[in-house]
Design a protein around this motif. Structure first.
Motif, PDB file in Angstrom:
ATOM      1  N   TYR A 228       0.852  -1.192   0.000  1.00  0.00           N
ATOM      2  CA  TYR A 228       0.000   0.000   0.000  1.00  0.00           C
ATOM      3  C   TYR A 228       0.879   1.230   0.000  1.00  0.00           C
ATOM      4  O   TYR A 228       2.081   1.153   0.165  1.00  0.00           O
ATOM      5  CB  TYR A 228      -0.888   0.022   1.252  1.00  0.00           C
ATOM      6  CG  TYR A 228      -1.865  -1.107   1.321  1.00  0.00           C
ATOM      7  CD1 TYR A 228      -3.050  -1.046   0.625  1.00  0.00           C
ATOM      8  CD2 TYR A 228      -1.595  -2.235   2.075  1.00  0.00           C
ATOM      9  CE1 TYR A 228      -3.945  -2.088   0.670  1.00  0.00           C
ATOM     10  CE2 TYR A 228      -2.479  -3.275   2.121  1.00  0.00           C
ATOM     11  CZ  TYR A 228      -3.664  -3.193   1.422  1.00  0.00           C
ATOM     12  OH  TYR A 228      -4.553  -4.217   1.464  1.00  0.00           O
ATOM     13  N   HIS A 229       0.219   2.344  -0.107  1.00  0.00           N
ATOM     14  CA  HIS A 229       0.947   3.599   0.034  1.00  0.00           C
ATOM     15  C   HIS A 229       1.435   3.739   1.469  1.00  0.00           C
ATOM     16  O   HIS A 229       0.809   3.231   2.399  1.00  0.00           O
ATOM     17  CB  HIS A 229       0.023   4.770  -0.328  1.00  0.00           C
ATOM     18  CG  HIS A 229       0.738   6.072  -0.337  1.00  0.00           C
ATOM     19  ND1 HIS A 229       0.567   6.999   0.646  1.00  0.00           N
ATOM     20  CD2 HIS A 229       1.649   6.571  -1.192  1.00  0.00           C
ATOM     21  CE1 HIS A 229       1.343   8.034   0.381  1.00  0.00           C
ATOM     22  NE2 HIS A 229       2.008   7.812  -0.726  1.00  0.00           N
ATOM     23  N   LEU A 230       2.534   4.444   1.608  1.00  0.00           N
ATOM     24  CA  LEU A 230       3.188   4.552   2.918  1.00  0.00           C
ATOM     25  C   LEU A 230       2.265   5.059   4.022  1.00  0.00           C
ATOM     26  O   LEU A 230       2.380   4.641   5.174  1.00  0.00           O
ATOM     27  CB  LEU A 230       4.400   5.475   2.773  1.00  0.00           C
ATOM     28  CG  LEU A 230       5.323   5.667   3.953  1.00  0.00           C
ATOM     29  CD1 LEU A 230       5.873   4.345   4.437  1.00  0.00           C
ATOM     30  CD2 LEU A 230       6.463   6.581   3.596  1.00  0.00           C
ATOM     31  N   THR A 231       1.331   5.926   3.686  1.00  0.00           N
ATOM     32  CA  THR A 231       0.475   6.491   4.734  1.00  0.00           C
ATOM     33  C   THR A 231      -0.482   5.464   5.330  1.00  0.00           C
ATOM     34  O   THR A 231      -1.069   5.708   6.369  1.00  0.00           O
ATOM     35  CB  THR A 231      -0.372   7.648   4.189  1.00  0.00           C
ATOM     36  OG1 THR A 231      -1.021   7.208   3.001  1.00  0.00           O
ATOM     37  CG2 THR A 231       0.452   8.865   3.901  1.00  0.00           C
ATOM     38  N   GLU A 232      -0.666   4.338   4.668  1.00  0.00           N
ATOM     39  CA  GLU A 232      -1.634   3.362   5.170  1.00  0.00           C
ATOM     40  C   GLU A 232      -0.981   2.267   6.001  1.00  0.00           C
ATOM     41  O   GLU A 232      -1.648   1.343   6.428  1.00  0.00           O
ATOM     42  CB  GLU A 232      -2.391   2.741   3.994  1.00  0.00           C
ATOM     43  CG  GLU A 232      -3.005   3.807   3.126  1.00  0.00           C
ATOM     44  CD  GLU A 232      -4.024   3.297   2.155  1.00  0.00           C
ATOM     45  OE1 GLU A 232      -4.181   2.076   2.045  1.00  0.00           O
ATOM     46  OE2 GLU A 232      -4.654   4.137   1.513  1.00  0.00           O
TER      47      GLU A 232
END
Lengths: 196, 593
Positions: free
Chosen positions: B32-36
């Protein structure tokens, strides 16, 4: 992908001592009542109605082109009373918005062409999608994503939104550089909007 | 294990197209994207949404931002007592007062957006005290039906819990899950229930400290450590599915608990089913079939939309006039725990207006953040990429790019791979220049001297720019071992004559065609706050934990995290990270479009 830096004509912007970059083609009414806390970018065509009430804009906030910032009002004993407006740090406001919120917290992202109606309260860390219309007196709680007409709660935001948004606005500020190295990258000048 | 690119969870990440380019792989292979992602500092691994357990810390109303206790929330059906939602546009309603000619003041609800109000709507006055609304809901058909089903489910689970063989355990779990889904319970019950749920699988490796790589799935056979998955005994033990017979019986019980209304006597009814025959003829339950009434409607605007109907669970009225405002649903603050070691990853503040966390282990503030500064073709099928690594920590971060890992070097649907990258250890400076010990300083200087200008473009504060060279197409050796689908070695075949720009800003005039629309490849990276190669015995305790000392007293009521200490050898202090790239070829500076 890293966003390439955007360049601006130095003669078109006023830079203050604490790092604010205010476009000369923006309209700041009642300049005595507008307070920018530093490192804030105000793009061309922005109207800030400081003549109605005080407007505070926090650090590292970005107000994009053709947005109107207008303190909210309420009828009170027959006359209209304007409330002071506070906008927090690390706030990004997109193009063509009308912002009449009573207060906007920190680390808030407002997309393009949004209308934030009178007396709305946007808490910290929230995102308003492009084209959202928030009805009067709406409260947007932290870590939520609002969209639609009228703007309603859609989903939660990832927990690290505040860190992410801080990073985002800081990088936007740092990549907003004076002078144009190559003539090809110059943006088209944006017509200032006049108050009718 | 192969890593896999998955769609980002949050709308916020889906809207930003840039957020699909770089994805970080969780330990379970989903990326996933890093923020998730979260980062567990005791396992030193990343956690995706499947590798965490969530607990509700508090309920709050999104409008009045009032903290509501879980008892009160469950009493009111997870809705706010004071705030109402517009039945037409789902905006928040405001209270207004009007005085009529006689001077009597009446209060009513008013929508500031669509101008709906509780006076003009409906035939009789809408009473918005919570008591009358609740009574009305309890009278409604749907509520009675729901209660009957709930009753049966409760009975079922009570019956089943007296039996204790393997097969019924599965049924208990389903029944309990249904119960949890349908009815509200106190927090305490939920907690103990969660413990029971977890006993068989999660609890096991809490004690054994064997990390569970896969997210928990009850349908998968469970392996006890030290035994093979494919022994006969394990197959028998692992797979005890409930039969269709069982599920049919459970289904039947629930069906019998409800009374279905006859739709129309002229319509053919199921004659085999004697159950419905003795039911009395009542009003129509499903008004979809009520053609007469539908024909009477003159204005199509009077019919409610599907969304409006779904907000009116008790009535589900098709007429706009019958829509009623409802209490606003509550939102929650949730704390998150690591599934591997049960350590708290996220502990939010209970005050709904605050955004601080009592505990925060976002991957975003622990893992190096990566940006692509520039990517361009240097030859047919060969590209060079400039990556910027950002260190979010205050201390130095050491990292290297391993040539050999346990697991897979490439990910699912990769169509390219790296062929040239810096193979030594390197470092990124911290946000603050903390030069805590001389040995580290000397080591950093040593690493600095070894740097090759071919790879190192720029180093400034907490950022580092590196050059990588990749090649479209995955090496043939991958396809040789069809059965063994893991590529553990990185094979480097770099053409001898290669023109590398020494300056990043020189513009390559030549255009190249791209074979694929998106170039996908994976970079493996190991990082640690301690040097990966240097063996300094004297301060072996100064690991990641020392940078965040407050996390030492992280032990929570479940307590078992205390028994799980991070491995003592410094070699295992590092985190392996797989970064999955998916770069549209139009983002290359010199692609022939």
């Amino acid at each position: 992908m890293q966003t390439p830096p955007t360049y601006f004509e130095k003669s078109q912007y006023i830079e203050t001592l604490n790092g604010n970059k205010v476009s000369k083609s923006s309209i700041l009414c009642g300049i005595m009542n507008i307070r920018l806390h530093g490192k804030t970018i105000i793009k061309p065509g922005v109207i800030v109605r400081g003549d109605l009430a005080t407007v505070n804009i926090g650090r590292l906030s970005i107000v994009s082109e053709n947005t109107v910032i207008r303190p909210s009002s309420k009828k009170f004993k027959g006359s209209i009373v304007y409330f002071p407006q506070n906008i927090g740090d690390h706030v990004f406001i997109g193009e063509g918005c009308v912002i009449s919120a009573a207060s906007i917290g920190s680390q808030v992202y407002i997309g393009k062409n949004c209308i934030i109606s009178k007396r709305c309260i946007l808490k910290d860390c929230c995102i308003i999608e492009d084209g959202t219309i928030l009805p009067p007196d709406t409260v947007v709680p932290p870590f939520t994503y609002y969209s639609g007409v009228p703007g309603v709660y859609k989903e939660d935001l990832p927990d690290c939104t505040d860190v992410f948004q801080k990073d985002y606005t800081t990088s936007l500020y740092e990549s907003f550089l004076p002078n144009i190295p190559k003539p090809s990258t110059s943006g088209s000048p944006i017509k200032p909007v006049t108050i009718s | 294990m192969y890593s896999q690119r998955l769609e980002n969870t949050y709308q916020f990440n889906k809207n930003l197209t840039n957020h699909d380019i770089i994805k970080y792989s969780c330990n379970c292979g989903k990326s996933y994207h890093l923020t998730e992602l979260y980062y567990c500092i005791s396992c030193l691994k990343t956690n995706c949404k499947f590798c965490i357990t969530e607990d509700i810390d508090c309920y709050y109303c999104p409008n009045c931002l009032e903290h509501i206790s879980s008892a009160e929330a469950s009493l009111n059906g997870n809705r706010c007592k004071k705030c109402f939602e517009c039945p037409m546009c789902f905006n928040v309603l405001t209270y207004s007062a009007s005085t009529n000619a006689n001077g009597v003041e009446t209060f009513f609800l008013n929508c500031t957006f669509c101008k709906w109000n509780s006076i003009n709507s409906g035939e009789k006055e809408f009473r918005f005290d919570s008591h009358s609304i609740k009574a009305k809901n309890e009278e409604s058909e749907a509520y009675i039906q729901l209660n009957k089903v709930l009753e049966i489910v409760n009975k079922e689970s009570a019956e089943l819990s007296s039996l204790k063989d393997k097969k019924t355990l599965t049924r208990i779990k389903i029944a309990q899950a249904m119960k949890q889904f349908l009815g509200q319970q106190s927090k305490h019950q939920k907690h103990s229930q969660r413990k029971n749920f977890l006993k068989s699988d999660e609890q096991r490796w809490i004690n054994s400290s064997v990390p569970e790589p896969l997210p928990d799935n009850n349908l998968l056979p469970k392996i006890t450590p030290g035994s093979s998955l494919l022994t006969n005994a394990n197959i028998k033990k692992g797979l005890t599915p409930i039969t269709t017979e069982d599920s049919d019986k459970m289904q039947q019980d629930r069906v019998q608990s409800r009374i279905f209304n006859k739709i129309e006597s002229t319509l053919p009814t199921n004659e085999n089913n004697t159950l419905f025959d003795d039911a009395e003829t009542k009003d129509q339950y499903d008004d979809d079939l009520d053609l007469d009434q539908l024909n009477k409607i003159e204005d199509a605007d009077e019919i409610s939309t599907l969304a409006q109907r779904l907000h009116q669970i008790p009535t589900q009225s098709k007429s706009l006039k019958k829509l009623e405002p409802h209490h606003r649903p509550l939102l929650t603050r949730r704390s998150k725990r690591c599934k591997r070691c049960d350590r708290l990853l996220i502990k939010p503040d209970v005050n709904p207006g605050k955004t601080e966390f009592k505990r925060q282990h976002f991957a975003y503030s622990y893992l190096p953040r990566i940006h692509i500064s520039k990517i361009n073709w240097i030859d047919n099928d060969l590209f060079e990429m400039f990556l910027v690594f950002n260190n979010p920590l205050h201390s130095h971060l050491f990292m290297n790019f391993p040539m050999e890992i346990k697991g897979s070097m490439i990910s699912l649907d990769d169509n390219a791979q790296l062929v040239d990258l810096y193979q030594n250890e390197t470092f990124i400076g911290g946000l603050l220049d903390e030069t805590d010990d001389m040995e580290k300083e000397a080591h950093i200087q040593q690493l600095k001297n070894l740097e090759d200008a071919r790879y190192f473009i720029d180093r400034k504060d907490n950022r580092l720019k590196l050059r990588f060279i990749g090649k479209v197409g995955v090496e043939n050796s991958v396809f040789d071992n069809n059965g063994q689908d893991e590529v553990t070695h990185l094979i480097i075949h770099l053409p001898d004559q290669l023109l590398l720009n020494t300056d990043e800003n020189t513009i390559n005039e030549k255009k190249f065609n791209s074979k694929f629309e998106n170039i996908k490849f994976t970079i493996c990276l190991e990082f640690s706050t301690k040097s990966l190669t240097l063996n300094n015995n004297n301060n072996s305790s100064s690991n990641i934990a020392s940078t965040t000392p407050k996390d030492e007293n992280d032990n929570t009521p479940l307590g078992s995290s205390g028994t799980l200490q991070p491995p003592s050898e410094s070699a295992s202090q590092k985190t392996l990270l797989k970064i999955l790239f998916d770069i549209p070829s139009k983002n290359f500076t010199n692609t022939q479009l």
